[in-house]
Design a protein around this motif. Structure first.
Motif, PDB file in Angstrom:
ATOM      1  N   VAL A 111      -1.226   1.949 -10.316  1.00 28.18           N
ATOM      2  CA  VAL A 111      -2.080   2.646 -11.269  1.00 28.18           C
ATOM      3  C   VAL A 111      -1.654   4.111 -11.222  1.00 28.18           C
ATOM      4  O   VAL A 111      -1.449   4.662 -10.146  1.00 28.18           O
ATOM      5  CB  VAL A 111      -3.574   2.517 -10.894  1.00 28.18           C
ATOM      6  CG1 VAL A 111      -4.430   3.390 -11.792  1.00 28.18           C
ATOM      7  CG2 VAL A 111      -4.038   1.072 -10.977  1.00 28.18           C
TER       8      VAL A 111
ATOM      9  N   PRO B  91       1.004  -3.546  -6.628  1.00 26.15           N
ATOM     10  CA  PRO B  91       0.116  -2.988  -7.660  1.00 26.15           C
ATOM     11  C   PRO B  91       0.608  -1.628  -8.130  1.00 26.15           C
ATOM     12  O   PRO B  91       1.572  -1.072  -7.594  1.00 26.15           O
ATOM     13  CB  PRO B  91      -1.210  -2.856  -6.911  1.00 26.15           C
ATOM     14  CG  PRO B  91      -0.789  -2.564  -5.498  1.00 26.15           C
ATOM     15  CD  PRO B  91       0.522  -3.275  -5.273  1.00 26.15           C
TER      16      PRO B  91
ATOM     17  N   ASP C 127       0.855  -1.189   0.000  1.00 26.61           N
ATOM     18  CA  ASP C 127       0.000   0.000   0.000  1.00 26.61           C
ATOM     19  C   ASP C 127       0.893   1.241   0.000  1.00 26.61           C
ATOM     20  O   ASP C 127       1.485   1.590   1.009  1.00 26.61           O
ATOM     21  CB  ASP C 127      -0.895  -0.032   1.247  1.00 26.61           C
ATOM     22  CG  ASP C 127      -1.902   1.117   1.268  1.00 26.61           C
ATOM     23  OD1 ASP C 127      -1.949   1.877   0.286  1.00 26.61           O
ATOM     24  OD2 ASP C 127      -2.627   1.229   2.267  1.00 26.61           O
TER      25      ASP C 127
ATOM     26  N   GLU D 265      -6.900  -9.116 -11.863  1.00 19.19           N
ATOM     27  CA  GLU D 265      -8.123  -8.958 -11.056  1.00 19.19           C
ATOM     28  C   GLU D 265      -9.306  -8.492 -11.899  1.00 19.19           C
ATOM     29  O   GLU D 265     -10.447  -8.531 -11.428  1.00 19.19           O
ATOM     30  CB  GLU D 265      -7.859  -7.989  -9.900  1.00 19.19           C
ATOM     31  CG  GLU D 265      -7.806  -6.520 -10.253  1.00 19.19           C
ATOM     32  CD  GLU D 265      -6.492  -6.040 -10.849  1.00 19.19           C
ATOM     33  OE1 GLU D 265      -6.345  -4.818 -11.024  1.00 19.19           O
ATOM     34  OE2 GLU D 265      -5.611  -6.887 -11.137  1.00 19.19           O
ATOM     35  N   LYS D 266      -9.036  -8.063 -13.150  1.00 16.61           N
ATOM     36  CA  LYS D 266     -10.117  -7.625 -14.045  1.00 16.61           C
ATOM     37  C   LYS D 266     -10.212  -8.509 -15.287  1.00 16.61           C
ATOM     38  O   LYS D 266     -10.905  -8.154 -16.237  1.00 16.61           O
ATOM     39  CB  LYS D 266      -9.869  -6.180 -14.485  1.00 16.61           C
ATOM     40  CG  LYS D 266      -9.920  -5.180 -13.342  1.00 16.61           C
ATOM     41  CD  LYS D 266      -9.678  -3.777 -13.869  1.00 16.61           C
ATOM     42  CE  LYS D 266      -9.756  -2.759 -12.738  1.00 16.61           C
ATOM     43  NZ  LYS D 266      -9.491  -1.393 -13.209  1.00 16.61           N
TER      44      LYS D 266
ATOM     45  N   GLY E 133      -2.302   2.317  -6.233  1.00 19.76           N
ATOM     46  CA  GLY E 133      -2.725   0.984  -6.646  1.00 19.76           C
ATOM     47  C   GLY E 133      -4.218   0.825  -6.693  1.00 19.76           C
ATOM     48  O   GLY E 133      -4.954   1.516  -5.985  1.00 19.76           O
ATOM     49  N   ASN E 134      -4.650  -0.094  -7.539  1.00 16.04           N
ATOM     50  CA  ASN E 134      -6.061  -0.467  -7.598  1.00 16.04           C
ATOM     51  C   ASN E 134      -6.260  -1.573  -6.556  1.00 16.04           C
ATOM     52  O   ASN E 134      -6.540  -2.719  -6.883  1.00 16.04           O
ATOM     53  CB  ASN E 134      -6.392  -0.956  -9.013  1.00 16.04           C
ATOM     54  CG  ASN E 134      -7.889  -0.995  -9.236  1.00 16.04           C
ATOM     55  OD1 ASN E 134      -8.654  -0.390  -8.497  1.00 16.04           O
ATOM     56  ND2 ASN E 134      -8.304  -1.727 -10.244  1.00 16.04           N
TER      57      ASN E 134
ATOM     58  N   GLN F 112      -8.256  -2.302  -3.811  1.00 18.76           N
ATOM     59  CA  GLN F 112      -9.457  -3.017  -3.352  1.00 18.76           C
ATOM     60  C   GLN F 112      -9.878  -4.115  -4.324  1.00 18.76           C
ATOM     61  O   GLN F 112     -10.289  -5.189  -3.905  1.00 18.76           O
ATOM     62  CB  GLN F 112     -10.599  -2.029  -3.118  1.00 18.76           C
ATOM     63  CG  GLN F 112     -10.369  -1.107  -1.925  1.00 18.76           C
ATOM     64  CD  GLN F 112     -10.131  -1.848  -0.616  1.00 18.76           C
ATOM     65  OE1 GLN F 112     -10.659  -2.930  -0.381  1.00 18.76           O
ATOM     66  NE2 GLN F 112      -9.319  -1.258   0.248  1.00 18.76           N
ATOM     67  N   SER F 113      -9.755  -3.857  -5.633  1.00 13.61           N
ATOM     68  CA  SER F 113     -10.183  -4.879  -6.592  1.00 13.61           C
ATOM     69  C   SER F 113      -9.273  -6.104  -6.527  1.00 13.61           C
ATOM     70  O   SER F 113      -9.723  -7.232  -6.727  1.00 13.61           O
ATOM     71  CB  SER F 113     -10.236  -4.314  -8.008  1.00 13.61           C
ATOM     72  OG  SER F 113      -8.979  -3.853  -8.413  1.00 13.61           O
TER      73      SER F 113
ATOM     74  N   CYS G 150       0.700  -4.173 -13.644  1.00 12.27           N
ATOM     75  CA  CYS G 150       0.572  -2.946 -14.438  1.00 12.27           C
ATOM     76  C   CYS G 150       1.741  -1.992 -14.150  1.00 12.27           C
ATOM     77  O   CYS G 150       2.891  -2.339 -14.399  1.00 12.27           O
ATOM     78  CB  CYS G 150      -0.794  -2.306 -14.216  1.00 12.27           C
ATOM     79  SG  CYS G 150      -1.210  -1.051 -15.457  1.00 12.27           S
TER      80      CYS G 150
ATOM     81  N   HIS H 163      -4.216  -6.583 -15.950  1.00 14.47           N
ATOM     82  CA  HIS H 163      -4.837  -6.620 -14.620  1.00 14.47           C
ATOM     83  C   HIS H 163      -5.495  -7.984 -14.424  1.00 14.47           C
ATOM     84  O   HIS H 163      -6.611  -8.201 -14.898  1.00 14.47           O
ATOM     85  CB  HIS H 163      -5.894  -5.514 -14.495  1.00 14.47           C
ATOM     86  CG  HIS H 163      -5.310  -4.151 -14.392  1.00 14.47           C
ATOM     87  ND1 HIS H 163      -4.948  -3.587 -13.194  1.00 14.47           N
ATOM     88  CD2 HIS H 163      -5.002  -3.240 -15.350  1.00 14.47           C
ATOM     89  CE1 HIS H 163      -4.449  -2.376 -13.415  1.00 14.47           C
ATOM     90  NE2 HIS H 163      -4.472  -2.151 -14.708  1.00 14.47           N
TER      91      HIS H 163
END
Length: 199
Positions: free
Chosen positions: A51, A49, A11, A181-182, A15-16, A18-19, A81, A179
């Motif tokens: 972003v 992560p 953290d 997670e997506k 970063g994205n 939560q997803s 990413c 990603h």
């Protein structure tokens, strides 16, 4: 998949997060968010992560000392990413010096393609346990304006105006430009494979 392993998502405000946390929860595991060096070092698996913009993200890593912690980790680490791009030597985005984990430089897409690349694209030339039960040619979700040219750390490739390295591996470090997670079931498989990795 070992159920009692400690999974930490770094953290650092870029970063994205939560997803990714929800994606791991869908696999039946819990992930903690942390910027604490000792908690990160003691994790079984670490997810890095990213972003946003490379220069700002590296400033945040340097301000917390994480730029020194991450390259010294010895457990499996997955950069996602921008996280993967920051693990390279250098990025053309704001002329940013990276963490130097992967021996590659990050370039901006040329003007012959729409930038950023947003949406689904194929991964091919899969060469890692990260892609167990994933077929070459399956689709993943990407959002990026910068890419890693083909290099010796490449374990997956994507074509978008040029062939580029969409996943990297060196020692205990892995990186994916997409990603997971997506990326629907394919991304879920890849995350599960990462959590199953043993060094």
């Amino acid at each position: 998949m070992r159920e009692n392993q400690k999974i930490v998502i770094i953290d650092y405000g870029a970063g994205n997060i939560q997803s990714i946390k929800f994606a791991i929860k869908r696999l039946g595991l819990e992930a903690r968010l942390s910027s604490d060096a000792e908690e990160i070092r003691s994790a079984d698996k670490v997810i890095f992560p990213g972003v946003g913009e490379a220069g700002s993200a590296m400033k945040m890593l340097r301000s917390t000392g994480l730029d020194k912690i991450i390259p010294g980790l010895t457990q499996p680490v997955l950069g996602i990413c921008l996280g993967m791009q920051l693990m390279c030597n250098h990025s053309e985005e704001v002329d940013t010096k990276g963490l130097g984990i992967f021996d590659a430089d990050v370039k901006r897409f040329e003007n012959n393609v729409k930038v950023p690349q947003i949406g689904w694209n194929q991964i091919t030339n899969l060469e890692s346990h990260l892609f167990d039960n994933v077929e070459s040619g399956e689709y993943v979700y990407l959002v990026h304006s910068y890419y890693v040219p083909e290099c010796k750390d490449e374990i997956a490739r994507t074509e978008y105006g040029v062939n580029y390295s969409t996943a990297l591996h060196r020692n205990n470090f892995y990186g994916v430009q997409f990603h997971p997670e997506k990326s629907s079931k394919t991304g879920e498989h890849i995350l599960k494979n990462f959590l199953n990795l043993e060094l």
